[in-house]
Design a protein around this motif. Sequence first.
Motif, PDB file in Angstrom:
ATOM      1  N   TYR A 152      76.720  64.707  27.077  1.00 53.57           N
ATOM      2  CA  TYR A 152      77.113  64.465  25.684  1.00 53.57           C
ATOM      3  C   TYR A 152      78.440  63.716  25.633  1.00 53.57           C
ATOM      4  O   TYR A 152      78.601  62.738  24.907  1.00 53.57           O
ATOM      5  N   LEU A 153      79.397  64.206  26.409  1.00 55.77           N
ATOM      6  CA  LEU A 153      80.727  63.597  26.400  1.00 55.77           C
ATOM      7  C   LEU A 153      80.685  62.177  26.965  1.00 55.77           C
ATOM      8  O   LEU A 153      81.332  61.265  26.433  1.00 55.77           O
ATOM      9  N   LYS A 154      79.923  61.991  28.028  1.00 50.73           N
ATOM     10  CA  LYS A 154      79.816  60.660  28.621  1.00 50.73           C
ATOM     11  C   LYS A 154      79.273  59.652  27.608  1.00 50.73           C
ATOM     12  O   LYS A 154      79.779  58.524  27.485  1.00 50.73           O
ATOM     13  N   ASN A 155      78.252  60.049  26.872  1.00 51.62           N
ATOM     14  CA  ASN A 155      77.636  59.120  25.926  1.00 51.62           C
ATOM     15  C   ASN A 155      78.543  58.786  24.746  1.00 51.62           C
ATOM     16  O   ASN A 155      78.335  57.783  24.074  1.00 51.62           O
ATOM     17  N   LYS A 156      79.558  59.606  24.501  1.00 50.60           N
ATOM     18  CA  LYS A 156      80.501  59.302  23.426  1.00 50.60           C
ATOM     19  C   LYS A 156      81.573  58.304  23.874  1.00 50.60           C
ATOM     20  O   LYS A 156      82.159  57.607  23.044  1.00 50.60           O
ATOM     21  N   ILE A 157      81.845  58.226  25.178  1.00 46.46           N
ATOM     22  CA  ILE A 157      82.972  57.367  25.622  1.00 46.46           C
ATOM     23  C   ILE A 157      82.557  56.300  26.631  1.00 46.46           C
ATOM     24  O   ILE A 157      83.406  55.534  27.096  1.00 46.46           O
ATOM     25  N   LYS A 158      81.282  56.198  26.949  1.00 52.13           N
ATOM     26  CA  LYS A 158      80.865  55.263  28.007  1.00 52.13           C
ATOM     27  C   LYS A 158      81.166  53.802  27.661  1.00 52.13           C
ATOM     28  O   LYS A 158      81.299  52.965  28.561  1.00 52.13           O
TER      29      LYS A 158
END
Length: 528
Positions: free
Chosen positions: A21-27
């Motif tokens: 989830y976090l990766k997809n917000k800042i990738k």
Amino acid sequence: MKILLTTLNSKYTHINIALYYLKNKIKDIADTYTLNLNINEDLSNILNKIIAYNADAICFGIYIWNIEQTLKIAENIKKIKPNCIISFGGPEVSYNSEEMLNKYKFIDCIMCLESENNIIKFVNDVKNNSLKPIYNYKINVDDIPSISDDLVNNYDERAIYFETSRGCPFRCSYCLSCIDKNIKYFDIVNVKNDLKKLLDKNVIQIRFIDRTFNSNKKRAIEIWNFLIENRINTTFHFEICASLIDDEILEFLKTVPKNIFRLEIGVQSTNRQTLESINRKYNFEYEKEVIQKLVKMNNLHIHTDLIIGLPYEDINIFKKSFNDLYLLRTTEMQLGFLKFLKGTDIYTKQKEYDYTFLSYPPYEVLQNKFMSYEDISYLKKFENIFETIFNSKMFIESIKYLETLFNNPYELFECITNYCILSKLIERKISYDDMYENLLILFNQDNILKELLTYDYCNNFKGTRDWMYNKYNLKEESMLYINKNKEKIFKNMSINDIQKSYRFIVLDYDILNKTNNKTVYTFKKTRS
């Protein structure tokens, strides 16, 4: 800028979906990597793996099971890379963030509660050299990104954890979900699209982490139907509330193919005063009726839970809760111990119930005004024996027989626990071999028990043991049985192929009919 998102899971088989989830917000705004580790790895190896990423910032997911190891890792990372920014987030640091920052100077900041929006603010502030010590930005359901592509791309035969909602309609005082007063349902179209990718990948199992999957009946049935229609071999795990199951859901569940749904039902106690004290306004008699119907269907894996150490439940009331639940004959029955999690309602009621609990994770109850330390210490041993014998499914037929020798189920497992304490078996890890042999000793070489233990052992393991029932010439008896049943049972297989594929035992007890009759049993040799 390079960001590493990582956590120490409690087991290798677990995958932390929060990282994705976090990766997809800042990738799109940072060079982002995810790393699933586990607490059973050597800390030096964990440190080496993390340092190898040479990240500018490392974000750790902190939970009750990993905080102690993570603190050690983070402190040493800071020694090696003093300019690396270290951020903590997760339930174990969301309710005491200022205390953590004051105590552990190597932590640069903490993201509280849901962090999909926190992580964006964090990355931008790092870029602008304006890092804040605490991030606590609210999130709504539209801010939660899809993670199915990441789960598919990183799939490595482990179970997949997945959610279709957050929050819970109930307010159980020991649970962190009681803090979130609203339940967020993800868009059903997006849920189906994400699930379809996982089902097409034919993942082994999807474990839904929704706190109460059937909180919305129509939605639950719609998703269940979708899973059944689109699965290849995938199985599914759901946490559900029995009080919300009505006739419509029961009728639907009857149609589910056998052994693909695992339903976890947290009963926690059958004592009304206890349930009311922890904000569970459930009617156990109704739940009991529902669970009995689910078990009777014989197509579902039913897992139930009790929690030891709740208010108003002394040792005798616990015995009743244990017997009430055991007699429902669910597939599994887990005994857990109350944990005092920061942020929960029961955490604030320590004085009211005279609670003391471990000052370190997992913060388990030690005693209260209803159960002494000695009571709870004994029940820890009882739980160990129960897990070894009942939930392992290694003693199924033997336990059925032993139940008939006692007034109630608790007395049976109490007897075995007391024996293991007196014989000091409990002081070491009890192997299944130990338990088979010692059950025979405890019950004075009971002949029927010896035959049933022999059956259970052969049903689970290869080889033989000295204690086994061995009255007959096995070679002669197996040949007689093969010749008699070659066409009917073995479909005209050659004798050589039958002997390669099957093992045989001969007992003087007919398990199906519970009578003393000579019976031959066969087992596939492929069993481990």
